[in-house]
Design a protein around this motif. Structure first.
Motif, PDB file in Angstrom:
ATOM      1  N   TYR A 181     -15.417   6.236  -7.347  1.00 28.12           N
ATOM      2  CA  TYR A 181     -15.636   5.060  -6.485  1.00 28.12           C
ATOM      3  C   TYR A 181     -16.106   3.854  -7.293  1.00 28.12           C
ATOM      4  O   TYR A 181     -16.676   2.926  -6.740  1.00 28.12           O
ATOM      5  CB  TYR A 181     -16.642   5.403  -5.388  1.00 28.12           C
ATOM      6  N   LYS A 182     -15.831   3.884  -8.604  1.00 26.00           N
ATOM      7  CA  LYS A 182     -16.221   2.764  -9.453  1.00 26.00           C
ATOM      8  C   LYS A 182     -15.472   1.503  -9.022  1.00 26.00           C
ATOM      9  O   LYS A 182     -14.249   1.511  -8.880  1.00 26.00           O
ATOM     10  CB  LYS A 182     -15.906   3.080 -10.924  1.00 26.00           C
ATOM     11  N   GLY A 183     -16.231   0.434  -8.802  1.00 24.66           N
ATOM     12  CA  GLY A 183     -15.630  -0.821  -8.374  1.00 24.66           C
ATOM     13  C   GLY A 183     -15.420  -0.935  -6.878  1.00 24.66           C
ATOM     14  O   GLY A 183     -14.819  -1.908  -6.406  1.00 24.66           O
ATOM     15  N   MET A 184     -15.930   0.045  -6.098  1.00 24.28           N
ATOM     16  CA  MET A 184     -15.655   0.033  -4.658  1.00 24.28           C
ATOM     17  C   MET A 184     -16.306  -1.159  -3.955  1.00 24.28           C
ATOM     18  O   MET A 184     -15.741  -1.729  -3.020  1.00 24.28           O
ATOM     19  CB  MET A 184     -16.112   1.331  -4.004  1.00 24.28           C
ATOM     20  N   VAL A 185     -17.507  -1.556  -4.402  1.00 25.35           N
ATOM     21  CA  VAL A 185     -18.164  -2.705  -3.771  1.00 25.35           C
ATOM     22  C   VAL A 185     -17.307  -3.954  -3.938  1.00 25.35           C
ATOM     23  O   VAL A 185     -17.088  -4.718  -2.983  1.00 25.35           O
ATOM     24  CB  VAL A 185     -19.572  -2.914  -4.364  1.00 25.35           C
ATOM     25  N   ALA A 186     -16.802  -4.159  -5.153  1.00 18.23           N
ATOM     26  CA  ALA A 186     -15.916  -5.306  -5.381  1.00 18.23           C
ATOM     27  C   ALA A 186     -14.622  -5.147  -4.593  1.00 18.23           C
ATOM     28  O   ALA A 186     -14.041  -6.129  -4.130  1.00 18.23           O
ATOM     29  CB  ALA A 186     -15.623  -5.447  -6.870  1.00 18.23           C
ATOM     30  N   SER A 187     -14.166  -3.896  -4.450  1.00 14.70           N
ATOM     31  CA  SER A 187     -12.946  -3.657  -3.687  1.00 14.70           C
ATOM     32  C   SER A 187     -13.126  -4.032  -2.224  1.00 14.70           C
ATOM     33  O   SER A 187     -12.265  -4.681  -1.627  1.00 14.70           O
ATOM     34  CB  SER A 187     -12.548  -2.180  -3.802  1.00 14.70           C
ATOM     35  N   ILE A 188     -14.258  -3.628  -1.644  1.00 15.07           N
ATOM     36  CA  ILE A 188     -14.549  -4.021  -0.258  1.00 15.07           C
ATOM     37  C   ILE A 188     -14.685  -5.533  -0.158  1.00 15.07           C
ATOM     38  O   ILE A 188     -14.198  -6.169   0.787  1.00 15.07           O
ATOM     39  CB  ILE A 188     -15.817  -3.317   0.250  1.00 15.07           C
ATOM     40  N   ALA A 189     -15.335  -6.131  -1.177  1.00 17.09           N
ATOM     41  CA  ALA A 189     -15.498  -7.583  -1.188  1.00 17.09           C
ATOM     42  C   ALA A 189     -14.165  -8.302  -1.271  1.00 17.09           C
ATOM     43  O   ALA A 189     -14.059  -9.464  -0.875  1.00 17.09           O
ATOM     44  CB  ALA A 189     -16.387  -8.002  -2.362  1.00 17.09           C
ATOM     45  N   ALA A 190     -13.121  -7.619  -1.777  1.00 13.45           N
ATOM     46  CA  ALA A 190     -11.786  -8.211  -1.829  1.00 13.45           C
ATOM     47  C   ALA A 190     -10.957  -7.848  -0.602  1.00 13.45           C
ATOM     48  O   ALA A 190     -10.300  -8.699  -0.008  1.00 13.45           O
ATOM     49  CB  ALA A 190     -11.056  -7.760  -3.101  1.00 13.45           C
ATOM     50  N   VAL A 191     -11.010  -6.557  -0.210  1.00 12.97           N
ATOM     51  CA  VAL A 191     -10.148  -6.085   0.871  1.00 12.97           C
ATOM     52  C   VAL A 191     -10.572  -6.648   2.222  1.00 12.97           C
ATOM     53  O   VAL A 191      -9.726  -7.054   3.031  1.00 12.97           O
ATOM     54  CB  VAL A 191     -10.143  -4.539   0.914  1.00 12.97           C
ATOM     55  N   VAL A 192     -11.880  -6.702   2.477  1.00  8.24           N
ATOM     56  CA  VAL A 192     -12.355  -7.178   3.786  1.00  8.24           C
ATOM     57  C   VAL A 192     -11.910  -8.611   4.056  1.00  8.24           C
ATOM     58  O   VAL A 192     -11.281  -8.880   5.081  1.00  8.24           O
ATOM     59  CB  VAL A 192     -13.888  -7.023   3.900  1.00  8.24           C
ATOM     60  N   PRO A 193     -12.203  -9.573   3.170  1.00  5.07           N
ATOM     61  CA  PRO A 193     -11.720 -10.934   3.467  1.00  5.07           C
ATOM     62  C   PRO A 193     -10.205 -11.041   3.438  1.00  5.07           C
ATOM     63  O   PRO A 193      -9.631 -11.830   4.186  1.00  5.07           O
ATOM     64  CB  PRO A 193     -12.365 -11.793   2.373  1.00  5.07           C
ATOM     65  N   TYR A 194      -9.549 -10.221   2.592  1.00 12.06           N
ATOM     66  CA  TYR A 194      -8.085 -10.283   2.560  1.00 12.06           C
ATOM     67  C   TYR A 194      -7.491  -9.916   3.915  1.00 12.06           C
ATOM     68  O   TYR A 194      -6.649 -10.642   4.463  1.00 12.06           O
ATOM     69  CB  TYR A 194      -7.529  -9.357   1.469  1.00 12.06           C
ATOM     70  N   LEU A 195      -7.906  -8.755   4.457  1.00 11.18           N
ATOM     71  CA  LEU A 195      -7.375  -8.337   5.748  1.00 11.18           C
ATOM     72  C   LEU A 195      -7.808  -9.274   6.869  1.00 11.18           C
ATOM     73  O   LEU A 195      -7.027  -9.588   7.768  1.00 11.18           O
ATOM     74  CB  LEU A 195      -7.808  -6.902   6.057  1.00 11.18           C
ATOM     75  N   ALA A 196      -9.065  -9.718   6.807  1.00 12.38           N
ATOM     76  CA  ALA A 196      -9.551 -10.629   7.846  1.00 12.38           C
ATOM     77  C   ALA A 196      -8.744 -11.922   7.849  1.00 12.38           C
ATOM     78  O   ALA A 196      -8.299 -12.399   8.906  1.00 12.38           O
ATOM     79  CB  ALA A 196     -11.034 -10.920   7.620  1.00 12.38           C
ATOM     80  N   ILE A 197      -8.531 -12.498   6.652  1.00 15.32           N
ATOM     81  CA  ILE A 197      -7.805 -13.770   6.556  1.00 15.32           C
ATOM     82  C   ILE A 197      -6.336 -13.577   6.890  1.00 15.32           C
ATOM     83  O   ILE A 197      -5.740 -14.387   7.629  1.00 15.32           O
ATOM     84  CB  ILE A 197      -7.972 -14.374   5.151  1.00 15.32           C
ATOM     85  N   SER A 198      -5.715 -12.512   6.352  1.00 13.85           N
ATOM     86  CA  SER A 198      -4.276 -12.331   6.569  1.00 13.85           C
ATOM     87  C   SER A 198      -3.959 -12.048   8.029  1.00 13.85           C
ATOM     88  O   SER A 198      -3.047 -12.654   8.609  1.00 13.85           O
ATOM     89  CB  SER A 198      -3.738 -11.205   5.673  1.00 13.85           C
ATOM     90  N   PHE A 199      -4.697 -11.119   8.674  1.00  7.98           N
ATOM     91  CA  PHE A 199      -4.443 -10.826  10.083  1.00  7.98           C
ATOM     92  C   PHE A 199      -4.731 -12.034  10.961  1.00  7.98           C
ATOM     93  O   PHE A 199      -3.976 -12.345  11.886  1.00  7.98           O
ATOM     94  CB  PHE A 199      -5.290  -9.635  10.542  1.00  7.98           C
TER      95      PHE A 199
END
Length: 329
Positions: A189-207
């Protein structure tokens, strides 16, 4: 008919609850497999672009000598075949396709449910805040569910072993087991915090962007039958994906570097996220956070356009079959 036989007759022709549940499961399965199949084909077709993007994001901490690094899209697109062989364009694609079904199920099925959950209780349409909340919640669950596969995909793609050399990892299972043995569960799970920090706004903005653009399209029967209507849906999906990916791209680059930090073939082991950001900036300035952004734009536009359009087309097809199937769950 007697009063006694009338209820019996009605009960005789009543559909059992198990049949209704089976129909819902069947519709959802068809929905999921259709999107998963089209998504797998799209990801495989675009796998060379995805791998080049990852290489450009992480090669600054690679053990590969600077003169042998690809450096740019133009060099990579030709030299990968010469140095690593044609199959190398698809390194990491297996893990990327494997995580498609859980990703798709969570992203689309749960997203619809979250939109219902965050809808105003008085029946008003879902507002911007509710759309962002639904996209964010979807992003968190999606990231947690498939993150080890995402990490394996990045590490496999970042392997630049040339033809004749032993690969750093023999495959997905070897990558994950090697990571677990040498880095523990936290390594998966290395980098998961940064991954959530990228995936959450990505999905929020795209949807949210996609929903907003779609709400501005005409919804009458004539417009939906017009030749240009399909292109507007493609444009909406592409614009939503491009805007979201561009805004979160620096965070995506940080998570990629964290995913390969300290792994075989990479010399730098970051102490944490801020150490990663600081050392990236010190080495290359702001450009370090946008390495591969142009390749990402080439990849994200067709991928997102197909993804959103296929989802809408399948959802409308399900509605035509069964008006109660607005959401498969």
């Amino acid at each position: 008919m007697s009063p006694v036989s009338q209820p019996f007759a009605a009960a005789t022709f009543q559909e059992p609850w198990s049949a209704s549940a089976w129909d819902s499961l069947r519709l959802f399965s068809l929905h999921l497999v259709a999107i998963g199949g089209s998504g797998a084909l799209a990801r495989t077709a675009l796998a060379p672009l995805e791998r080049i993007k990852i290489l450009l994001q992480v090669e600054s901490i690679s053990n590969t000598p600077p003169m042998q690094r690809y450096g740019s899209f133009n060099h990579a697109i030709w030299r990968i075949n010469q140095r690593e062989g044609f199959k190398a364009y698809f390194r990491g694609n297996g893990a990327n396709v494997l995580r498609l079904l859980p990703d798709t199920a969570i992203k689309f099925a749960l997203h619809d449910q979250f939109k219902v959950m965050f809808a105003p209780p008085d029946g008003r349409p879902l507002g911007l805040t509710g759309k962002l909340a639904a996209g964010s919640a979807t992003g968190v669950i999606k990231c947690l569910a498939s993150y080890p596969l995402e990490l394996a995909r990045t590490r496999l793609a970042a392997d630049t072993s040339s033809m004749g050399q032993a690969r750093l990892y023999r495959g997905i299972a070897h990558c994950m087991s090697h990571t677990w043995r040498h880095e523990g569960t936290r390594g998966l799970y290395k980098g998961m915090v940064a991954s959530i920090a990228a995936v959450v706004p990505y999905l929020a903005i795209s949807f949210t962007t996609y929903d907003e653009l779609q709400s501005r399209l005409p919804n009458d029967r004539g417009s939906r039958a017009a030749w240009w209507y399909g292109f507007t849906k493609l444009g909406s999906g592409a614009a939503a994906g491009l805007l979201a990916s561009t805004l979160v791209y620096p965070v995506d680059t940080v998570r990629r570097q964290m995913q390969v930090s300290g792994s075989p073939g990479h010399s730098i082991a970051y102490k944490g996220y801020w150490d990663c950001v600081h050392r990236m900036y010190r080495r290359q300035g702001l450009t370090a956070f946008y390495r591969g952004a142009g390749v990402n734009a080439l990849r994200i536009v067709p991928a997102t356009a197909v993804q959103f359009t296929a989802y809408d087309m399948l959802k409308y097809a399900l509605l035509a079959l069964d008006p109660s199937a607005a959401s498969p769950l």
